[in-house]
Design a protein around this motif. Sequence first.
Motif, PDB file in Angstrom:
ATOM      1  N   LEU A 138       0.836  -1.199   0.000  1.00 22.99           N
ATOM      2  CA  LEU A 138       0.000   0.000   0.000  1.00 22.99           C
ATOM      3  C   LEU A 138       0.869   1.246   0.000  1.00 22.99           C
ATOM      4  O   LEU A 138       1.845   1.330   0.743  1.00 22.99           O
ATOM      5  CB  LEU A 138      -0.907   0.014   1.233  1.00 22.99           C
ATOM      6  CG  LEU A 138      -1.846  -1.176   1.422  1.00 22.99           C
ATOM      7  CD1 LEU A 138      -2.600  -1.048   2.748  1.00 22.99           C
ATOM      8  CD2 LEU A 138      -2.827  -1.282   0.255  1.00 22.99           C
ATOM      9  N   THR A 139       0.494   2.225  -0.822  1.00 21.98           N
ATOM     10  CA  THR A 139       1.171   3.515  -0.841  1.00 21.98           C
ATOM     11  C   THR A 139       0.192   4.595  -0.385  1.00 21.98           C
ATOM     12  O   THR A 139      -1.019   4.382  -0.403  1.00 21.98           O
ATOM     13  CB  THR A 139       1.680   3.838  -2.260  1.00 21.98           C
ATOM     14  OG1 THR A 139       0.562   3.861  -3.164  1.00 21.98           O
ATOM     15  CG2 THR A 139       2.680   2.785  -2.734  1.00 21.98           C
ATOM     16  N   ILE A 162       3.523   1.588   3.130  1.00 26.23           N
ATOM     17  CA  ILE A 162       4.581   2.572   2.919  1.00 26.23           C
ATOM     18  C   ILE A 162       4.037   3.956   3.254  1.00 26.23           C
ATOM     19  O   ILE A 162       2.975   4.354   2.792  1.00 26.23           O
ATOM     20  CB  ILE A 162       5.074   2.534   1.461  1.00 26.23           C
ATOM     21  CG1 ILE A 162       5.721   1.178   1.155  1.00 26.23           C
ATOM     22  CG2 ILE A 162       6.057   3.674   1.191  1.00 26.23           C
ATOM     23  CD1 ILE A 162       6.141   1.015  -0.292  1.00 26.23           C
ATOM     24  N   GLY A 163       4.769   4.687   4.088  1.00 31.60           N
ATOM     25  CA  GLY A 163       4.353   6.047   4.429  1.00 31.60           C
ATOM     26  C   GLY A 163       3.277   6.121   5.477  1.00 31.60           C
ATOM     27  O   GLY A 163       2.497   7.077   5.498  1.00 31.60           O
ATOM     28  N   LEU A 173       6.476   0.983   6.854  1.00 34.57           N
ATOM     29  CA  LEU A 173       7.741   1.434   6.282  1.00 34.57           C
ATOM     30  C   LEU A 173       7.673   2.930   5.985  1.00 34.57           C
ATOM     31  O   LEU A 173       6.637   3.443   5.547  1.00 34.57           O
ATOM     32  CB  LEU A 173       8.059   0.690   4.974  1.00 34.57           C
ATOM     33  CG  LEU A 173       8.176  -0.830   5.045  1.00 34.57           C
ATOM     34  CD1 LEU A 173       6.873  -1.494   4.617  1.00 34.57           C
ATOM     35  CD2 LEU A 173       9.312  -1.335   4.163  1.00 34.57           C
ATOM     36  N   THR A 174       8.771   3.618   6.229  1.00 30.80           N
ATOM     37  CA  THR A 174       8.845   5.052   5.925  1.00 30.80           C
ATOM     38  C   THR A 174      10.176   5.360   5.245  1.00 30.80           C
ATOM     39  O   THR A 174      11.090   4.542   5.232  1.00 30.80           O
ATOM     40  CB  THR A 174       8.740   5.930   7.187  1.00 30.80           C
ATOM     41  OG1 THR A 174       9.996   5.917   7.887  1.00 30.80           O
ATOM     42  CG2 THR A 174       7.628   5.450   8.106  1.00 30.80           C
ATOM     43  N   MET A 175      10.237   6.582   4.702  1.00 30.45           N
ATOM     44  CA  MET A 175      11.478   7.063   4.098  1.00 30.45           C
ATOM     45  C   MET A 175      12.062   8.216   4.913  1.00 30.45           C
ATOM     46  O   MET A 175      12.792   9.058   4.384  1.00 30.45           O
ATOM     47  CB  MET A 175      11.230   7.465   2.645  1.00 30.45           C
ATOM     48  CG  MET A 175      10.919   6.284   1.747  1.00 30.45           C
ATOM     49  SD  MET A 175      10.609   6.698   0.015  1.00 30.45           S
ATOM     50  CE  MET A 175       8.885   7.185   0.104  1.00 30.45           C
ATOM     51  N   GLY A 176      11.716   8.247   6.214  1.00 25.59           N
ATOM     52  CA  GLY A 176      12.295   9.256   7.108  1.00 25.59           C
ATOM     53  C   GLY A 176      11.926  10.664   6.722  1.00 25.59           C
ATOM     54  O   GLY A 176      12.782  11.562   6.709  1.00 25.59           O
ATOM     55  N   ASP A 177      10.639  10.901   6.431  1.00 29.24           N
ATOM     56  CA  ASP A 177      10.211  12.211   5.914  1.00 29.24           C
ATOM     57  C   ASP A 177      10.480  13.359   6.878  1.00 29.24           C
ATOM     58  O   ASP A 177      10.861  14.453   6.448  1.00 29.24           O
ATOM     59  CB  ASP A 177       8.720  12.159   5.574  1.00 29.24           C
ATOM     60  CG  ASP A 177       8.443  11.249   4.407  1.00 29.24           C
ATOM     61  OD1 ASP A 177       8.396  11.745   3.270  1.00 29.24           O
ATOM     62  OD2 ASP A 177       8.284  10.032   4.622  1.00 29.24           O
ATOM     63  N   GLU A 178      10.272  13.129   8.167  1.00 31.26           N
ATOM     64  CA  GLU A 178      10.489  14.221   9.119  1.00 31.26           C
ATOM     65  C   GLU A 178      11.960  14.613   9.173  1.00 31.26           C
ATOM     66  O   GLU A 178      12.307  15.800   9.147  1.00 31.26           O
ATOM     67  CB  GLU A 178      10.002  13.812  10.518  1.00 31.26           C
ATOM     68  CG  GLU A 178      10.151  14.934  11.534  1.00 31.26           C
ATOM     69  CD  GLU A 178       9.481  14.622  12.869  1.00 31.26           C
ATOM     70  OE1 GLU A 178       9.787  15.335  13.855  1.00 31.26           O
ATOM     71  OE2 GLU A 178       8.653  13.688  12.924  1.00 31.26           O
TER      72      GLU A 178
END
Length: 349
Positions: A138-139, A162-163, A173-178
Amino acid sequence: MGRRRQSVTIKHVAAHAGVSLQTVSRVINKEPNVRPEMMQRVQESIAALGYVPSIAAQRMGGSRSYLLLALNDRDRTIADWRKREGSDWIDQMLLGGMLTCAQHGYRMIFELVDTHSDHIERELSAALAALQPDGVILTPPHSHNPMITDLLEKAGIAFARIGSLRDGGGFRLTMGDEVAARDATMHLVGLGHRRIGFIAGPTDYELSHWRIEGWRWTMETAGLSADGLLANGDFSYASGIAAAKQLIETGATAIVASNDQMALAAIAEARDCGMDVPRDLSVVSFDDTPVVRFHHPPLTAIAQPIAEVTARAAELLITTAADARDRAPVEVPARLVVRESTAAVPTNL
């Protein structure tokens, strides 16, 4: 007419390796209780003969489908494609997901779903019934849609979000947005900027809030006021124009935009106002799609590891049997790439 080359079957592999059909099947399906030396013998025969397992046969022989289903937002994706403004988000998802699936004998199918549709439950249920995937990726904004996640949990289908960090089932899962927003803002602070504006993404994306928090935290830590420097966008070029106009009017000397389309819009608006980028206005973007590298000037951007995070999601769904609820979130960090759209604040300001 030449004879059609005969396909290599499981029977050929068994004969070549000198083992039973059942042993070959257990090796192909990664079942337990196969001796290492026997597994190696079968794998060597598979490589020597060039045997490719049939997904249809695998599905008939066990409980797995050897398919993963990835979902993305329909309306926004199609709108970008039609305007020929699509990012490489889907390309990168396919790159990471398909290659990882192939390594494990899986395939990945991509579907567009409208998260705001009244028919989403029926639509998704039909796709799940037809494909019977072993897992779903899922996005945003599907990642935190309770209707979707509840449907998958009731169906007993593993899924990766994701996100999204909200409580609930599925691998997170994240891409470290903060942290990425902090890095982008700190880069501008280091260049002497004090009026740093931020163009946020849609509020129905969980990651939009993380990026705001990262920007706000950095401003506060640097002793800078954020008043009047937050503008709302929806990832579209038009929203970027409106947001940039608002921020420029408030005296921003730098802008962090939550995606490339809004960053490019900010540059266009600055030029319409007679400003030069980066002399009069520095701009940092999220995404780092190809267009920002070929733009003039090339944009400083947060490069999001979309392929890598999708690959990790696929790997978790294929190889991890543990309950995802008990697992800590997985972070695949983004990184700041400094290019020519940022510069030191003008000395006369």
